[in-house]
Design a protein around this motif. Structure first.
Motif, PDB file in Angstrom:
ATOM      1  N   GLU A 146      25.313  29.212  73.641  1.00 33.28           N
ATOM      2  CA  GLU A 146      23.988  28.756  73.523  1.00 33.28           C
ATOM      3  C   GLU A 146      23.998  29.948  72.390  1.00 33.28           C
ATOM      4  O   GLU A 146      23.204  28.995  71.954  1.00 33.28           O
ATOM      5  N   ARG A 147      24.127  30.925  71.673  1.00 33.63           N
ATOM      6  CA  ARG A 147      23.496  31.844  70.769  1.00 33.63           C
ATOM      7  C   ARG A 147      24.038  30.803  69.402  1.00 33.63           C
ATOM      8  O   ARG A 147      23.987  30.435  68.024  1.00 33.63           O
ATOM      9  N   LEU A 148      25.748  30.195  69.432  1.00 35.80           N
ATOM     10  CA  LEU A 148      26.555  29.861  68.334  1.00 35.80           C
ATOM     11  C   LEU A 148      25.769  28.576  68.140  1.00 35.80           C
ATOM     12  O   LEU A 148      25.191  27.768  66.719  1.00 35.80           O
ATOM     13  N   LEU A 149      25.106  27.815  69.505  1.00 36.67           N
ATOM     14  CA  LEU A 149      24.866  26.189  69.396  1.00 36.67           C
ATOM     15  C   LEU A 149      23.343  26.480  68.290  1.00 36.67           C
ATOM     16  O   LEU A 149      23.138  25.710  67.234  1.00 36.67           O
ATOM     17  N   ILE A 150      22.961  27.448  68.258  1.00 38.21           N
ATOM     18  CA  ILE A 150      21.620  27.913  67.842  1.00 38.21           C
ATOM     19  C   ILE A 150      21.432  28.079  66.183  1.00 38.21           C
ATOM     20  O   ILE A 150      20.846  27.664  65.018  1.00 38.21           O
ATOM     21  N   ALA A 151      22.967  28.614  66.643  1.00 35.13           N
ATOM     22  CA  ALA A 151      22.325  29.318  64.862  1.00 35.13           C
ATOM     23  C   ALA A 151      23.218  28.285  63.929  1.00 35.13           C
ATOM     24  O   ALA A 151      23.099  27.527  62.554  1.00 35.13           O
ATOM     25  N   ARG A 152      23.942  27.887  64.797  1.00 32.55           N
ATOM     26  CA  ARG A 152      24.697  25.829  64.138  1.00 32.55           C
ATOM     27  C   ARG A 152      23.273  25.332  63.599  1.00 32.55           C
ATOM     28  O   ARG A 152      23.396  24.304  62.609  1.00 32.55           O
ATOM     29  N   ALA A 153      22.789  25.174  64.936  1.00 30.92           N
ATOM     30  CA  ALA A 153      21.454  23.812  64.181  1.00 30.92           C
ATOM     31  C   ALA A 153      20.982  24.606  62.737  1.00 30.92           C
ATOM     32  O   ALA A 153      20.192  23.940  62.650  1.00 30.92           O
ATOM     33  N   GLU A 154      20.492  25.666  62.981  1.00 33.21           N
ATOM     34  CA  GLU A 154      19.704  26.767  61.905  1.00 33.21           C
ATOM     35  C   GLU A 154      19.669  26.356  61.431  1.00 33.21           C
ATOM     36  O   GLU A 154      19.581  25.893  59.882  1.00 33.21           O
ATOM     37  N   TRP A 155      21.350  26.997  60.774  1.00 36.99           N
ATOM     38  CA  TRP A 155      22.584  26.546  59.314  1.00 36.99           C
ATOM     39  C   TRP A 155      22.040  24.889  59.259  1.00 36.99           C
ATOM     40  O   TRP A 155      21.452  25.534  57.868  1.00 36.99           O
ATOM     41  N   ARG A 156      22.179  24.470  59.131  1.00 35.32           N
ATOM     42  CA  ARG A 156      21.770  22.913  59.083  1.00 35.32           C
ATOM     43  C   ARG A 156      20.117  22.390  58.899  1.00 35.32           C
ATOM     44  O   ARG A 156      20.427  22.262  57.525  1.00 35.32           O
ATOM     45  N   GLN A 157      19.657  23.567  59.306  1.00 34.29           N
ATOM     46  CA  GLN A 157      18.613  23.361  58.805  1.00 34.29           C
ATOM     47  C   GLN A 157      17.983  24.348  57.067  1.00 34.29           C
ATOM     48  O   GLN A 157      17.256  23.578  56.507  1.00 34.29           O
ATOM     49  N   VAL A 158      18.568  24.480  57.655  1.00 38.36           N
ATOM     50  CA  VAL A 158      18.585  25.656  55.875  1.00 38.36           C
ATOM     51  C   VAL A 158      19.249  25.008  54.939  1.00 38.36           C
ATOM     52  O   VAL A 158      18.941  24.742  53.775  1.00 38.36           O
ATOM     53  N   GLU A 159      20.475  23.759  55.532  1.00 43.25           N
ATOM     54  CA  GLU A 159      21.362  23.172  54.234  1.00 43.25           C
ATOM     55  C   GLU A 159      20.182  22.568  54.001  1.00 43.25           C
ATOM     56  O   GLU A 159      20.609  21.694  52.996  1.00 43.25           O
ATOM     57  N   SER A 160      19.352  21.455  54.954  1.00 39.72           N
ATOM     58  CA  SER A 160      18.776  20.504  55.093  1.00 39.72           C
ATOM     59  C   SER A 160      17.214  21.166  53.617  1.00 39.72           C
ATOM     60  O   SER A 160      17.268  19.877  52.532  1.00 39.72           O
ATOM     61  N   ALA A 161      16.878  22.212  53.854  1.00 40.54           N
ATOM     62  CA  ALA A 161      15.626  22.910  53.165  1.00 40.54           C
ATOM     63  C   ALA A 161      16.301  22.727  51.920  1.00 40.54           C
ATOM     64  O   ALA A 161      15.718  22.736  50.971  1.00 40.54           O
ATOM     65  N   ILE A 162      17.773  23.008  51.497  1.00 39.73           N
ATOM     66  CA  ILE A 162      18.045  23.535  50.430  1.00 39.73           C
ATOM     67  C   ILE A 162      18.645  21.942  49.375  1.00 39.73           C
ATOM     68  O   ILE A 162      17.851  21.722  48.270  1.00 39.73           O
ATOM     69  N   ALA A 163      18.771  21.221  50.378  1.00 37.02           N
ATOM     70  CA  ALA A 163      18.942  19.732  49.961  1.00 37.02           C
ATOM     71  C   ALA A 163      17.649  19.326  49.611  1.00 37.02           C
ATOM     72  O   ALA A 163      17.620  18.260  48.533  1.00 37.02           O
ATOM     73  N   ASP A 164      16.518  19.348  49.432  1.00 35.16           N
ATOM     74  CA  ASP A 164      15.577  18.925  49.627  1.00 35.16           C
ATOM     75  C   ASP A 164      14.764  19.798  48.412  1.00 35.16           C
ATOM     76  O   ASP A 164      13.846  19.131  47.789  1.00 35.16           O
ATOM     77  N   MET A 165      15.161  20.848  47.938  1.00 35.11           N
ATOM     78  CA  MET A 165      14.769  21.222  47.227  1.00 35.11           C
ATOM     79  C   MET A 165      14.939  20.661  45.307  1.00 35.11           C
ATOM     80  O   MET A 165      15.694  20.304  45.782  1.00 35.11           O
ATOM     81  N   PRO A 166      13.820  21.273  44.707  1.00 31.60           N
ATOM     82  CA  PRO A 166      14.178  20.630  42.866  1.00 31.60           C
ATOM     83  C   PRO A 166      15.689  21.539  43.003  1.00 31.60           C
ATOM     84  O   PRO A 166      15.938  22.287  43.619  1.00 31.60           O
ATOM     85  N   ASP A 167      16.217  20.895  42.178  1.00 30.62           N
ATOM     86  CA  ASP A 167      17.486  21.340  41.586  1.00 30.62           C
ATOM     87  C   ASP A 167      17.499  22.727  41.052  1.00 30.62           C
ATOM     88  O   ASP A 167      18.329  23.597  41.217  1.00 30.62           O
ATOM     89  N   ARG A 168      16.191  23.160  40.317  1.00 25.24           N
ATOM     90  CA  ARG A 168      16.191  24.397  39.540  1.00 25.24           C
ATOM     91  C   ARG A 168      16.272  26.041  40.686  1.00 25.24           C
ATOM     92  O   ARG A 168      16.915  26.378  40.881  1.00 25.24           O
ATOM     93  N   MET A 169      15.544  25.396  41.720  1.00 25.55           N
ATOM     94  CA  MET A 169      14.985  26.259  42.972  1.00 25.55           C
ATOM     95  C   MET A 169      16.447  26.374  43.572  1.00 25.55           C
ATOM     96  O   MET A 169      16.730  27.826  44.659  1.00 25.55           O
ATOM     97  N   ALA A 170      17.555  24.695  44.488  1.00 26.02           N
ATOM     98  CA  ALA A 170      18.238  25.420  45.430  1.00 26.02           C
ATOM     99  C   ALA A 170      19.005  26.158  43.926  1.00 26.02           C
ATOM    100  O   ALA A 170      20.182  27.021  44.843  1.00 26.02           O
TER     101      ALA A 170
END
Length: 184
Positions: A95-119
């Motif tokens: 369960e913790r592993l699945l939660i961590a993976r879901a959170e990591w996908r959210q982090v990657e998505s947030a980084i992908a949506d950032m302006p280039d300089r910020m990312a």
């Protein structure tokens, strides 16, 4: 001479066994030492031995010492290996592993949506470990500009994770002390 050393060994075997068992504290290990002795005596078949009884006792004492040293080293090695293994609580459950993976996908998505300089600033600082001054030089901005980019990047990631937790019905919450909260 082999028949003589072998005969003396067989005659002295009960005393040799007691000596080695006393040194090792274990009769089974003492039997193994005497078996090793028997093999060594077989290798010495063609060599004369001046004092065969003293020789046999010296060989028995040396083999017992070698076995004790090897056991100590083996115990130390095993102890170090066991100390290096993760505890059951250190290994994430499914369960913790699945939660961590879901959170990591959210982090990657947030980084992908950032302006280039910020990312870029975030990746250079957090992933590559570059100092803020080097990032500032690469991006052509001040160090305080890098700090502001990083702060905004962290805020975007935090907001994305918080939104994800709300969207999932509170199944997990960022920064909760007791692990995932359960929706009841």
């Amino acid at each position: 001479m082999d028949g003589g050393l072998t005969a003396i060994f067989l005659a002295q075997r009960p005393m040799l066994l007691r000596l080695v068992a006393a040194r090792l504290g274990n009769r089974d290990d003492a039997e193994d030492v005497l078996q090793d002795m028997w093999l060594r005596i077989d290798q010495l078949a063609d060599r004369p031995v001046a004092q065969p009884v003293a020789f046999l006792y010296r060989v028995a004492a040396n083999l017992a010492t070698d076995r004790r040293i090897a056991a100590t080293r083996r115990g130390a090695r095993d102890s170090i290996w066991l100390d290096g293994q993760p505890e059951a609580d250190d290994v994430p459950d499914a369960e913790r592993l699945l939660i961590a993976r879901a959170e990591w996908r959210q982090v990657e998505s947030a980084i992908a949506d950032m302006p280039d300089r910020m990312a870029t600033a975030l990746r250079l600082f957090r992933i590559e470990g570059r100092p803020q001054s080097a990032i500032a030089a690469q991006l052509g901005i001040s160090v305080s500009g890098v700090e502001k980019l990083l702060q905004r990047a962290y805020r975007k990631i935090h907001d994305r994770l918080a939104q994800s937790a709300e969207d999932s019905g509170g199944a997990h919450r960022l920064g909760s002390e007791g692990g995932p909260d359960r929706a009841g």
